[in-house]
Design an enzyme around this catalytic site. Structure first.
Site, PDB file in Angstrom:
ATOM      1  N   ASN A   1     -10.973  -2.447  -5.346  1.00 44.73           N
ATOM      2  CA  ASN A   1     -10.182  -1.482  -6.122  1.00 44.73           C
ATOM      3  C   ASN A   1     -10.799  -1.159  -7.488  1.00 44.73           C
ATOM      4  O   ASN A   1     -10.416  -0.187  -8.136  1.00 44.73           O
ATOM      5  CB  ASN A   1      -8.732  -1.965  -6.296  1.00 44.73           C
ATOM      6  CG  ASN A   1      -7.913  -1.920  -5.019  1.00 44.73           C
ATOM      7  OD1 ASN A   1      -7.005  -2.718  -4.814  1.00 44.73           O
ATOM      8  ND2 ASN A   1      -8.220  -0.978  -4.128  1.00 44.73           N
TER       9      ASN A   1
ATOM     10  N   ASP B   1       0.823  -1.211   0.000  1.00 47.41           N
ATOM     11  CA  ASP B   1       0.000   0.000   0.000  1.00 47.41           C
ATOM     12  C   ASP B   1       0.861   1.267   0.000  1.00 47.41           C
ATOM     13  O   ASP B   1       1.958   1.281   0.565  1.00 47.41           O
ATOM     14  CB  ASP B   1      -0.923  -0.015   1.232  1.00 47.41           C
ATOM     15  CG  ASP B   1      -2.092   0.950   1.077  1.00 47.41           C
ATOM     16  OD1 ASP B   1      -2.444   1.271  -0.072  1.00 47.41           O
ATOM     17  OD2 ASP B   1      -2.640   1.381   2.106  1.00 47.41           O
TER      18      ASP B   1
END
Ligand code: IPE
Ligand code: IPE
Ligand code: MG
Length: 235
Positions: A65, A17
């Site tokens: 996502n 991330d």
């Protein structure tokens, strides 16, 4: 290489991330961060193989996502597409079984999705007999994985299931649960990653953004892992 891997650490997983913030800090669009994130991903995977990790799992794209702007999703899919070509070129000289874990049907309807699914399946079967494994989690969601496992069990005729039945129907089966999960980017959450498998995983959270992660910091996470006592509910 300074750390030594032993049987206590068979599986390391990464929540990669911070790519978007890394790019934004440089005044660049988010996809620029994914490009550098993909470079880092290769370096870290290579390092895990070098130090002798048996199974490495990386969280590359979640079921959530898809809600990102199309331009960003397209950029990530382009990176995946060229990575698949690279895996084909490398596979013979490389002791790695490539596995893609997630709901591959989510690629249906995505332009070029069919070719992505075909190559992922092909790479998996062509590298099946290698000794090290890389699980690349794409279109992955932990809740989705559990629901998928339950539906598969139902379609196989089960009316009652055990923990072992469920475990053996997870996308990551038959590999052991992750011993260590490393999350970059500073957030202290799991974001729907390996929900079933992380029951007794050790977590290492760092504010380092994924493209800035170094192998020294991976060593640090591993050293910290070895310094912890895993009790599994015991004493
Ligand atoms: C992780 O980086 C990569 C993916 C989720 C595909 P992000 O894109 O989430 O980066 P941040 O967290 O917004 O900085
Ligand atoms: C987790 O990161 C997913 C991946 C690394 C692929 P996210 O950026 O999607 O997670 P949240 O939205 O911060 O929870
Ligand atoms: Mg993020």
């Amino acid at each position: 290489m300074s750390v030594k891997i032993d049987e206590r650490l068979k599986h390391i997983a990464f929540i990669m991330d911070g790519n978007g913030r890394w790019a934004q800090k440089r005044g660049m669009p988010r996809y620029y961060g994914h490009k550098y994130g993909a470079k880092k991903f290769r370096e870290i995977l290579e390092y895990c193989l070098d130090i002798g990790v048996l199974v490495t799992t990386v969280y590359a794209f979640s079921t959530e996502n898809w809600t990102r702007p199309k331009k960003e999703v397209d950029a990530i899919m382009k990176i995946l597409d060229s990575y698949l070509d690279e895996c084909y070129d490398k596979k013979d000289g490389y002791d790695v079984h490539y596995r893609f874990v997630g709901d591959m049907s989510l690629f249906d309807g995505y332009e070029g999705g069919e070719s992505i699914i075909r190559r992922m399946n092909e790479l998996d079967s062509l590298t099946f007999s290698k000794t090290r494994t890389i699980n690349i989690a794409v279109n992955y969601g932990g809740r989705d994985e559990i629901v998928n496992a339950v539906n598969r069990l139902i379609s196989e005729g089960y009316s009652k299931v055990t923990k072992d039945d469920l475990a053996s129907h997870m996308y990551t089966a038959p590999y052991p649960d992750p011993d260590l999960i490393i999350r970059t980017g500073g957030d202290l959450r799991v974001s729907n990653f390996l929900l079933w498998q992380c029951a007794y995983s050790e977590f290492y959270f760092t504010s380092t953004l994924w493209p800035d992660l170094t192998t020294e910091e991976v060593d640090k996470a591993i050293e910290e892992f070895y310094s912890r006592k895993r009790r599994y509910g015991g004493v």
